[in-house]
Design an enzyme around this catalytic site. Structure first.
Site, mmCIF file in Angstrom:
data_model
loop_
_atom_site.group_PDB
_atom_site.id
_atom_site.type_symbol
_atom_site.label_atom_id
_atom_site.label_comp_id
_atom_site.label_asym_id
_atom_site.label_seq_id
_atom_site.Cartn_x
_atom_site.Cartn_y
_atom_site.Cartn_z
ATOM 1 N N GLY A 117 0.839 -1.198 0.000
ATOM 2 C CA GLY A 117 0.000 0.000 0.000
ATOM 3 C C GLY A 117 0.867 1.237 0.000
ATOM 4 O O GLY A 117 1.303 1.714 -1.044
ATOM 5 N N TRP A 142 -7.787 -2.666 -4.708
ATOM 6 C CA TRP A 142 -8.280 -1.289 -4.575
ATOM 7 C C TRP A 142 -8.243 -0.541 -5.905
ATOM 8 O O TRP A 142 -8.036 0.666 -5.916
ATOM 9 C CB TRP A 142 -7.461 -0.483 -3.545
ATOM 10 N N ILE A 143 -8.377 -1.251 -7.001
ATOM 11 C CA ILE A 143 -8.153 -0.596 -8.290
ATOM 12 C C ILE A 143 -9.437 0.094 -8.769
ATOM 13 O O ILE A 143 -10.417 -0.555 -9.155
ATOM 14 C CB ILE A 143 -7.622 -1.614 -9.334
ATOM 15 N N ARG A 195 -2.712 14.003 -6.576
ATOM 16 C CA ARG A 195 -3.025 14.346 -5.178
ATOM 17 C C ARG A 195 -3.829 15.637 -5.107
ATOM 18 O O ARG A 195 -4.681 15.796 -4.232
ATOM 19 C CB ARG A 195 -1.736 14.465 -4.363
ATOM 20 N N GLN A 252 -24.094 16.523 12.343
ATOM 21 C CA GLN A 252 -24.452 17.025 13.677
ATOM 22 C C GLN A 252 -25.531 18.109 13.580
ATOM 23 O O GLN A 252 -26.482 18.123 14.352
ATOM 24 C CB GLN A 252 -23.189 17.578 14.360
ATOM 25 N N GLY A 274 -28.911 16.816 13.219
ATOM 26 C CA GLY A 274 -29.454 16.012 14.322
ATOM 27 C C GLY A 274 -29.750 14.597 13.854
ATOM 28 O O GLY A 274 -29.014 14.046 13.030
ATOM 29 N N GLU A 293 -4.125 7.536 -2.764
ATOM 30 C CA GLU A 293 -3.138 8.489 -3.310
ATOM 31 C C GLU A 293 -2.184 8.965 -2.214
ATOM 32 O O GLU A 293 -1.729 10.107 -2.214
ATOM 33 C CB GLU A 293 -3.888 9.663 -3.963
HETATM 34 C C1 FAD Z 1 -11.359 3.899 -2.545
HETATM 35 C C2 FAD Z 1 -9.939 3.585 -2.873
HETATM 36 C C3 FAD Z 1 -9.523 3.666 -4.195
HETATM 37 C C4 FAD Z 1 -8.204 3.332 -4.532
HETATM 38 N N1 FAD Z 1 -7.812 3.344 -5.845
HETATM 39 C C5 FAD Z 1 -6.584 2.872 -6.181
HETATM 40 C C6 FAD Z 1 -6.206 2.734 -7.561
HETATM 41 O O1 FAD Z 1 -6.961 3.085 -8.481
HETATM 42 N N2 FAD Z 1 -4.999 2.183 -7.848
HETATM 43 C C7 FAD Z 1 -4.138 1.779 -6.868
HETATM 44 O O2 FAD Z 1 -3.063 1.296 -7.199
HETATM 45 N N3 FAD Z 1 -4.455 1.895 -5.559
HETATM 46 C C8 FAD Z 1 -5.656 2.441 -5.194
HETATM 47 N N4 FAD Z 1 -6.012 2.545 -3.872
HETATM 48 C C9 FAD Z 1 -5.087 2.070 -2.841
HETATM 49 C C10 FAD Z 1 -4.492 3.180 -2.005
HETATM 50 O O3 FAD Z 1 -3.525 3.872 -2.733
HETATM 51 C C11 FAD Z 1 -3.951 2.538 -0.716
HETATM 52 O O4 FAD Z 1 -5.069 2.107 0.023
HETATM 53 C C12 FAD Z 1 -3.120 3.514 0.092
HETATM 54 O O5 FAD Z 1 -1.920 3.820 -0.553
HETATM 55 C C13 FAD Z 1 -2.802 2.965 1.485
HETATM 56 O O6 FAD Z 1 -2.325 1.673 1.415
HETATM 57 P P1 FAD Z 1 -2.955 0.527 2.346
HETATM 58 O O7 FAD Z 1 -4.437 0.609 2.224
HETATM 59 O O8 FAD Z 1 -2.312 -0.749 2.006
HETATM 60 O O9 FAD Z 1 -2.583 0.950 3.812
HETATM 61 P P2 FAD Z 1 -1.179 0.673 4.558
HETATM 62 O O10 FAD Z 1 -0.038 1.135 3.727
HETATM 63 O O11 FAD Z 1 -1.158 -0.736 5.030
HETATM 64 O O12 FAD Z 1 -1.304 1.640 5.811
HETATM 65 C C14 FAD Z 1 -2.057 1.299 6.971
HETATM 66 C C15 FAD Z 1 -1.881 2.440 7.974
HETATM 67 O O13 FAD Z 1 -0.493 2.587 8.311
HETATM 68 C C16 FAD Z 1 -0.069 3.908 8.041
HETATM 69 N N5 FAD Z 1 1.324 3.890 7.588
HETATM 70 C C17 FAD Z 1 1.865 3.167 6.584
HETATM 71 N N6 FAD Z 1 3.176 3.415 6.483
HETATM 72 C C18 FAD Z 1 3.474 4.324 7.437
HETATM 73 C C19 FAD Z 1 4.658 5.012 7.851
HETATM 74 N N7 FAD Z 1 5.832 4.820 7.234
HETATM 75 N N8 FAD Z 1 4.577 5.880 8.876
HETATM 76 C C20 FAD Z 1 3.401 6.119 9.498
HETATM 77 N N9 FAD Z 1 2.250 5.514 9.165
HETATM 78 C C21 FAD Z 1 2.285 4.637 8.145
HETATM 79 C C22 FAD Z 1 -1.023 4.439 6.985
HETATM 80 O O14 FAD Z 1 -1.078 5.854 6.986
HETATM 81 C C23 FAD Z 1 -2.330 3.799 7.429
HETATM 82 O O15 FAD Z 1 -2.892 4.562 8.457
HETATM 83 C C24 FAD Z 1 -7.312 2.938 -3.514
HETATM 84 C C25 FAD Z 1 -7.739 2.880 -2.180
HETATM 85 C C26 FAD Z 1 -9.032 3.196 -1.858
HETATM 86 C C27 FAD Z 1 -9.464 3.109 -0.425
#
Ligand code: FAD
Length: 387
Positions: free
Chosen positions: A137, A162-163, A247, A340, A343, A367
């Site tokens: 991620g 999540w694509i 972004r 909020q 209500g 992103e």
């Molecule tokens: C609705 C939606 C649409 C999306 N569309 C696409 C898409 O079209 N193509 C695509 O490729 N991806 C897509 N994504 C994926 C998205 O980019 C990832 O969900 C995002 O980058 C976070 O990765 P993760 O969900 O694996 O969370 P993780 O990376 O596992 O993170 C989990 C938690 O740990 C925190 N964390 C991680 N690393 C650190 C660090 N070094 N320091 C502090 N905190 C940290 C994060 O902030 C988060 O709170 C989409 C996601 C969603 C929800």
């Protein structure tokens, strides 16, 4: 609306689009609330949106877009804000197709660009960007999907998750590992779904279910080496370059959701009566509305600065991160305040704010999460990477 127009052409473009959205898109959005919009219906919507500069506005006229006629990133984010105001779901489709178009225009080999960009610009084709994986991620460097060289083809194996647009997609830009070097081993490879088939399965989420977010399965898919986009080993660099732009667009999603929540709350506060007067006349409600409006405008200003810098060709990594971080967190806060103010009515499906609050919760994740944006901002301030 809150926009600060630079010229009459910009005002007319945004006003005209607003009128179109109110008349033609709002009824469709109401009809499909929380229900999946079938691909043919979404196609019909996209075919109309592209005529107003959605997707087309950031592609040059030379390549079939509307760019270069006064349409720029600044105008594009205003148009995109209007779209989000009406529908977060449709804005996701537009966002991904927009950045697909940018990628194809800037980095694709001419044969790919000429064959597929017109379909994105006409609203007929849908693209997906496949970066994230079940175990990958926030740290893109850990991508596991493999593209093994076999003569003049790659054989791709892996799973993406999540694509956005996944189920709709006619094409996929897959970020795959072509080498072992974590940074220089990633490559963008272009897949035409009809020629390089992949499977997709929709993911049900807290909101945003009117469009497709999907898992994508790549099972030894053979793709010509000629389908590399942006050069072998350049996938990380090109992804990071695109993030600066995308972004800002996700920040606009936060802004659009927050602005809609504010407008719904203002309307409700002027109608709902308690303790002998409309609730807008209670100081604590008025303070909440003032807080919400200030956050909406602060988000817009951060976005406008980032878009201005991008238009001027000035690197804006930190400014884009600030806009994304602030605007998406503002959306969560403002949508909650709107609930909020409503209500009990605020948590029923009879009122829009319930849906906006669910949508807002998603935005600080894709992103680059809020934490990742904070790390980028911190690195820019100190020169020290904390991740
Ligand atoms: C609705 C939606 C649409 C999306 N569309 C696409 C898409 O079209 N193509 C695509 O490729 N991806 C897509 N994504 C994926 C998205 O980019 C990832 O969900 C995002 O980058 C976070 O990765 P993760 O969900 O694996 O969370 P993780 O990376 O596992 O993170 C989990 C938690 O740990 C925190 N964390 C991680 N690393 C650190 C660090 N070094 N320091 C502090 N905190 C940290 C994060 O902030 C988060 O709170 C989409 C996601 C969603 C929800």
């Amino acid at each position: 609306m809150g926009h600060v127009f630079r010229n009459e052409e910009q005002r007319m473009a945004v006003d005209g689009f607003r009128r179109f959205l109110d008349k033609e898109i709002e009824p469709v959005v109401r009809e499909y609330r929380d229900r999946y919009i079938p691909k043919d219906v979404m196609q019909g919507i996209m075919r109309k949106l592209v005529q107003f500069g959605i997707v087309t506005g950031v592609v040059s006229e030379a390549n079939g877009g509307m760019g270069g006629t006064g349409r720029d990133w600044q105008t594009s984010v205003m148009l995109f804000e209007e779209l989000v105001y009406s529908s977060m779901d449709i804005s996701v489709v537009a966002l991904i197709n927009t950045f697909g178009a940018v990628l194809l225009e800037r980095l694709a080999p001419p044969a790919i660009r000429e064959r597929y960009l017109p379909g994105l610009l006409s609203g007929d084709l849908f693209l997906s960007m496949g970066i994230s994986e079940p175990d990958v991620g926030s740290n893109v460097l850990e991508i596991k999907t493999r593209a093994k060289r076999d003569g003049d083809h790659y054989v791709i194996k892996g799973e993406k998750t999540w694509i956005s647009n996944g189920d709709y997609s006619d094409m996929l830009v897959c970020t795959a590992r072509t080498g072992d070097d974590p940074k220089r081993g990633l490559t963008h490879i272009f897949l035409d779904r009809s020629e390089h088939p992949y499977e997709s399965r929709n993911i049900h989420k807290i909101a945003g279910n009117s469009q497709s977010t999907a898992q994508i399965f790549l099972d030894d898919v053979r793709v010509p080496v000629a389908n590399v986009i942006g050069g072998e080993g350049e996938g990380l660099k090109n992804t990071l370059g695109l993030f600066e732009l995308s972004r800002v667009y996700v920040a606009v999603q936060g802004l659009g959701v927050a602005r809609r929540a504010l407008d719904e709350a203002v309307k409700y506060a002027k109608e709902r009566r308690q303790h002998g007067k409309v609730i807008a006349g209670h100081q604590l409600i008025s303070a909440m509305l003032a807080d919400m409006a200030t956050r909406v405008d602060a988000a817009r200003l951060l976005i406008a600065r980032a878009a201005d810098m991008i238009d001027a060709g000035i690197p804006a990594e930190m400014e884009a991160a600030m806009a994304k971080y602030y605007a998406t967190e503002a959306a969560v806060k403002v949508a909650r305040q709107a609930v909020q103010i409503h209500g009990g009515n605020g948590v029923t499906t009879e009122f829009l704010v319930e849906k906006l609050a669910r949508e807002a919760i998603i935005l600080p994740i894709p992103e680059g999460t809020s934490q990742i944006q904070q790390l980028i901002i911190g690195r820019a301030l100190t020169g020290v990477a904390a991740f």
